[in-house]
Write a protein that holds these residues in place. Sequence first.
Motif, PDB file in Angstrom:
ATOM      1  N   ALA A  99       0.817  -1.220   0.000  1.00 33.84           N
ATOM      2  CA  ALA A  99       0.000   0.000   0.000  1.00 33.84           C
ATOM      3  C   ALA A  99       0.850   1.269   0.000  1.00 33.84           C
ATOM      4  N   ALA A 100       2.046   1.189   0.546  1.00 32.16           N
ATOM      5  CA  ALA A 100       2.932   2.362   0.602  1.00 32.16           C
ATOM      6  C   ALA A 100       4.348   1.919   0.243  1.00 32.16           C
ATOM      7  N   PRO A 101       4.573   1.607  -1.027  1.00 32.98           N
ATOM      8  CA  PRO A 101       5.900   1.126  -1.452  1.00 32.98           C
ATOM      9  C   PRO A 101       7.000   2.115  -1.077  1.00 32.98           C
ATOM     10  N   GLY A 102       8.095   1.580  -0.601  1.00 38.53           N
ATOM     11  CA  GLY A 102       9.230   2.413  -0.236  1.00 38.53           C
ATOM     12  C   GLY A 102       9.162   2.956   1.177  1.00 38.53           C
ATOM     13  N   ARG A 103       8.009   2.867   1.831  1.00 39.77           N
ATOM     14  CA  ARG A 103       7.877   3.409   3.192  1.00 39.77           C
ATOM     15  C   ARG A 103       7.934   2.320   4.255  1.00 39.77           C
ATOM     16  N   PHE A 104       7.587   1.099   3.892  1.00 43.08           N
ATOM     17  CA  PHE A 104       7.544   0.011   4.863  1.00 43.08           C
ATOM     18  C   PHE A 104       8.230  -1.228   4.312  1.00 43.08           C
TER      19      PHE A 104
END
Length: 153
Positions: free
Chosen positions: A99-104
């Motif tokens: 859902a939030a690539p690169g953040r988690f």
Amino acid sequence: MDYIDVHAHGFPEAYLRQLAATYPTEVQVEEASGATPMVTRWSKAPLPSWDIGRHLEEMDRDGVEVEILSAPPVYSHLDTHTAGFCRLLNDFQAEVVRAAPGRFRSFIHLPVHDVAVSLQELSRWRGRAEVAGVLFGSNMGGMYPGDVSLLPI
């Protein structure tokens, strides 16, 4: 400077409700009211339910670029429910990463008391981009990382 948080907990509501149903003497659910998310108390410690929007806002506010998600309370009990809780958490964390690539990213959880099931879960996640590693707590239901029974894992 942007930070990487390698100790970020994410608890989906379904997991928290299942914990409360499975271990009612240790886990209590406090229903949401207004803008306050549902909170579960595990041995009196608050475990708020996951809200990705709120979480991303907090990360931006604190200069955190990436969080590696985990949920160590799954290891307080090693019993017939552990494998299901591990699968639920692993699937949830992978959804958050997507859902939030690169953040988690995700530390996957394994039912360490059952080597065969742990190896199946490892196989299921091997090579997946969502996964940063495997979480081993310092005490997993009375098992410790140096325990020789964990070597196959």
